[in-house]
Motif scaffolding. Structure first.
Motif, mmCIF file in Angstrom:
data_model
loop_
_atom_site.group_PDB
_atom_site.id
_atom_site.type_symbol
_atom_site.label_atom_id
_atom_site.label_comp_id
_atom_site.label_asym_id
_atom_site.label_seq_id
_atom_site.Cartn_x
_atom_site.Cartn_y
_atom_site.Cartn_z
ATOM 1 N N ILE A 79 26.797 20.369 -7.203
ATOM 2 C CA ILE A 79 26.043 20.688 -5.982
ATOM 3 C C ILE A 79 26.850 20.289 -4.751
ATOM 4 C CG2 ILE A 79 23.984 20.065 -4.645
ATOM 5 C CD1 ILE A 79 22.512 19.863 -7.367
ATOM 6 N N LEU A 80 27.448 19.107 -4.794
ATOM 7 C CA LEU A 80 28.273 18.639 -3.679
ATOM 8 C C LEU A 80 29.495 19.547 -3.480
ATOM 9 C CD1 LEU A 80 29.057 16.533 -1.525
ATOM 10 C CD2 LEU A 80 30.072 15.171 -3.365
ATOM 11 N N GLN A 81 30.176 19.903 -4.576
ATOM 12 C CA GLN A 81 31.375 20.727 -4.451
ATOM 13 C C GLN A 81 31.043 22.148 -3.988
ATOM 14 O OE1 GLN A 81 34.088 19.159 -4.304
ATOM 15 N NE2 GLN A 81 33.080 17.324 -5.047
ATOM 16 N N ILE A 82 29.917 22.683 -4.424
ATOM 17 C CA ILE A 82 29.499 24.011 -3.970
ATOM 18 C C ILE A 82 29.200 23.961 -2.471
ATOM 19 C CG2 ILE A 82 27.671 25.757 -4.134
ATOM 20 C CD1 ILE A 82 27.572 25.024 -7.195
ATOM 21 N N GLY A 83 28.542 22.891 -2.029
ATOM 22 C CA GLY A 83 28.292 22.724 -0.599
ATOM 23 C C GLY A 83 29.581 22.626 0.195
ATOM 24 N N ASN A 84 30.509 21.807 -0.274
ATOM 25 C CA ASN A 84 31.791 21.644 0.428
ATOM 26 C C ASN A 84 32.595 22.935 0.452
ATOM 27 O OD1 ASN A 84 31.772 18.998 1.397
ATOM 28 N ND2 ASN A 84 32.350 18.164 -0.585
ATOM 29 N N TYR A 98 23.023 23.457 -0.044
ATOM 30 C CA TYR A 98 23.523 22.657 -1.167
ATOM 31 C C TYR A 98 23.721 21.194 -0.791
ATOM 32 C CZ TYR A 98 24.057 26.519 -4.398
ATOM 33 O OH TYR A 98 23.805 27.558 -5.251
ATOM 34 N N LEU A 99 24.223 20.937 0.397
ATOM 35 C CA LEU A 99 24.449 19.542 0.799
ATOM 36 C C LEU A 99 23.132 18.801 1.001
ATOM 37 C CD1 LEU A 99 27.534 19.974 3.148
ATOM 38 C CD2 LEU A 99 27.494 19.116 0.792
ATOM 39 N N ASN A 100 22.111 19.482 1.491
ATOM 40 C CA ASN A 100 20.787 18.838 1.599
ATOM 41 C C ASN A 100 20.219 18.522 0.226
ATOM 42 O OD1 ASN A 100 20.450 18.511 4.387
ATOM 43 N ND2 ASN A 100 19.733 20.605 4.635
ATOM 44 N N LYS A 101 20.453 19.411 -0.743
ATOM 45 C CA LYS A 101 20.029 19.141 -2.121
ATOM 46 C C LYS A 101 20.798 17.939 -2.663
ATOM 47 C CE LYS A 101 18.223 19.771 -6.195
ATOM 48 N NZ LYS A 101 16.977 19.100 -6.485
ATOM 49 N N ALA A 102 22.082 17.875 -2.370
ATOM 50 C CA ALA A 102 22.888 16.735 -2.813
ATOM 51 C C ALA A 102 22.374 15.435 -2.193
ATOM 52 C CB ALA A 102 24.360 16.950 -2.450
ATOM 53 N N LEU A 103 21.969 15.503 -0.922
ATOM 54 C CA LEU A 103 21.431 14.306 -0.262
ATOM 55 C C LEU A 103 20.107 13.892 -0.892
ATOM 56 C CD1 LEU A 103 21.779 12.189 1.936
ATOM 57 C CD2 LEU A 103 20.623 13.755 3.520
ATOM 58 N N GLU A 104 19.306 14.856 -1.253
ATOM 59 C CA GLU A 104 18.035 14.567 -1.915
ATOM 60 C C GLU A 104 18.291 13.813 -3.224
ATOM 61 O OE1 GLU A 104 14.955 17.465 -4.155
ATOM 62 O OE2 GLU A 104 15.336 18.011 -2.063
ATOM 63 N N VAL A 105 19.272 14.268 -3.987
ATOM 64 C CA VAL A 105 19.646 13.604 -5.242
ATOM 65 C C VAL A 105 20.166 12.193 -4.945
ATOM 66 C CG1 VAL A 105 21.302 13.640 -7.157
ATOM 67 C CG2 VAL A 105 20.114 15.744 -6.475
ATOM 68 N N ALA A 113 28.716 5.569 -3.853
ATOM 69 C CA ALA A 113 29.829 6.339 -3.290
ATOM 70 C C ALA A 113 29.437 7.810 -3.185
ATOM 71 C CB ALA A 113 31.065 6.179 -4.160
ATOM 72 N N TYR A 114 28.640 8.308 -4.130
ATOM 73 C CA TYR A 114 28.187 9.702 -4.079
ATOM 74 C C TYR A 114 27.421 9.960 -2.779
ATOM 75 C CZ TYR A 114 25.692 14.004 -5.296
ATOM 76 O OH TYR A 114 25.184 15.284 -5.288
ATOM 77 N N LYS A 115 26.559 9.037 -2.406
ATOM 78 C CA LYS A 115 25.788 9.224 -1.173
ATOM 79 C C LYS A 115 26.723 9.263 0.034
ATOM 80 C CE LYS A 115 21.804 7.772 1.477
ATOM 81 N NZ LYS A 115 20.575 6.977 1.482
ATOM 82 N N ILE A 116 27.743 8.433 0.035
ATOM 83 C CA ILE A 116 28.702 8.442 1.140
ATOM 84 C C ILE A 116 29.420 9.790 1.195
ATOM 85 C CG2 ILE A 116 30.862 7.442 1.997
ATOM 86 C CD1 ILE A 116 29.782 4.709 1.135
ATOM 87 N N TYR A 117 29.850 10.321 0.045
ATOM 88 C CA TYR A 117 30.501 11.641 0.021
ATOM 89 C C TYR A 117 29.593 12.687 0.660
ATOM 90 C CZ TYR A 117 33.687 9.823 -3.633
ATOM 91 O OH TYR A 117 34.609 9.108 -4.343
ATOM 92 N N VAL A 118 28.315 12.645 0.275
ATOM 93 C CA VAL A 118 27.360 13.637 0.781
ATOM 94 C C VAL A 118 27.160 13.478 2.289
ATOM 95 C CG1 VAL A 118 24.967 14.443 0.667
ATOM 96 C CG2 VAL A 118 26.189 13.845 -1.446
ATOM 97 N N LEU A 119 26.966 12.251 2.748
ATOM 98 C CA LEU A 119 26.774 12.012 4.184
ATOM 99 C C LEU A 119 28.005 12.443 4.982
ATOM 100 C CD1 LEU A 119 25.031 8.518 4.026
ATOM 101 C CD2 LEU A 119 23.965 10.692 4.702
ATOM 102 N N MET A 120 29.184 12.171 4.446
ATOM 103 C CA MET A 120 30.413 12.590 5.120
ATOM 104 C C MET A 120 30.481 14.115 5.217
ATOM 105 S SD MET A 120 32.271 9.978 6.095
ATOM 106 C CE MET A 120 33.885 10.719 6.303
ATOM 107 N N ALA A 121 30.137 14.790 4.129
ATOM 108 C CA ALA A 121 30.171 16.257 4.122
ATOM 109 C C ALA A 121 29.173 16.831 5.120
ATOM 110 C CB ALA A 121 29.884 16.782 2.715
ATOM 111 N N LEU A 122 27.978 16.254 5.169
ATOM 112 C CA LEU A 122 26.965 16.722 6.124
ATOM 113 C C LEU A 122 27.389 16.443 7.563
ATOM 114 C CD1 LEU A 122 23.750 15.791 4.166
ATOM 115 C CD2 LEU A 122 24.240 18.051 5.128
ATOM 116 N N GLY A 123 27.949 15.274 7.793
ATOM 117 C CA GLY A 123 28.432 14.953 9.141
ATOM 118 C C GLY A 123 29.500 15.926 9.581
ATOM 119 N N ASN A 124 30.441 16.214 8.690
ATOM 120 C CA ASN A 124 31.521 17.147 9.017
ATOM 121 C C ASN A 124 30.993 18.564 9.231
ATOM 122 O OD1 ASN A 124 33.877 19.074 7.608
ATOM 123 N ND2 ASN A 124 34.566 17.641 9.187
ATOM 124 N N LEU A 125 30.044 18.986 8.409
ATOM 125 C CA LEU A 125 29.465 20.321 8.569
ATOM 126 C C LEU A 125 28.809 20.470 9.942
ATOM 127 C CD1 LEU A 125 28.580 23.115 7.560
ATOM 128 C CD2 LEU A 125 26.573 21.997 6.550
#
Length: 194
Positions: A79-84, A98-105, A113-125
């Motif tokens: 889900i994270l990689q599809i979002g990215n 997809y990134l919102n779904k990843a954040l929900e998870v 660390a997974y949550k940090i990856y997701v937050l970073m991806a959302l911030g960058n988006l």
């Protein structure tokens, strides 16, 4: 007499892992790490191919989950990689989904660390979409988790990435503060290893 033995389906290391690996190669990443030389050389067609591999792996994982509730799969990673990948392709709304779904998870479990990856991806988006306030909200959450010691290994890199996005948003002082924090942290770690 040759007897064929039916091997059990492996949702972690079987076909989904192979598809993920192929997607990562096309995208120029290893796990969640960007391989700088490869990443910069990837074309839109490469990223589209990566997306196809990730989506197929996700489909297989979800099919397996239906018949084996509770079994481990690589769905969260996918889900994270599809979002990215959608973000890199400029498909911002699909990336956000997809990134919102990843954040929900990520929010369903302990901070990781997974949550940090997701937050970073959302911030960058959101930064790419010039939604700087929203971007800053995700980055502030990331900084809070980093202060708690989550994912110390990548802390300096995250600080640099966040600083770069703050600079792009016109917040030069915030960018400099985070860059100085990253520099101080890097130097203190170098002193510990000498």
């Amino acid at each position: 007499l040759l007897i064929k033995k039916q091997l059990p389906f492996d949702p972690i290391n079987g076909e989904p892992l192979t598809l993920i690996n192929m997607g990562n190669i096309y995208r120029g990443v290893e796990g969640n790490e960007i391989v700088v030389e490869a990443f910069g050389q990837r074309t839109k067609a490469d990223r589209q191919k990566a997306l196809e591999y990730y989506l197929r792996a996700l489909e297989i994982s979800r099919e397996f989950q239906k018949s084996n509730p509770g079994a481990r799969t690589r769905e969260n990673y996918l889900i994270l990689q599809i979002g990215n990948t959608n973000k890199e392709l400029g498909n911002h709304e699909e990336a956000l989904k997809y990134l919102n779904k990843a954040l929900e998870v990520a929010n369903a479990g302990n901070p990781s660390a997974y949550k940090i990856y997701v937050l970073m991806a959302l911030g960058n988006l959101h930064n790419l979409k010039s939604e700087y306030q929203k971007s800053g909200e995700y980055y502030e959450q990331t900084l809070e988790l980093l202060k708690k010691g989550i994912d110390r290994i990548h802390q300096t890199r995250y600080l640099v990435i966040i600083a770069q996005d703050y600079y792009r948003a016109g917040e030069t002082q915030k960018a400099l503060d985070l860059s100085n924090e990253s520099l101080t942290l890097s130097r203190s770690r170098e002193q510990q290893t000498i």
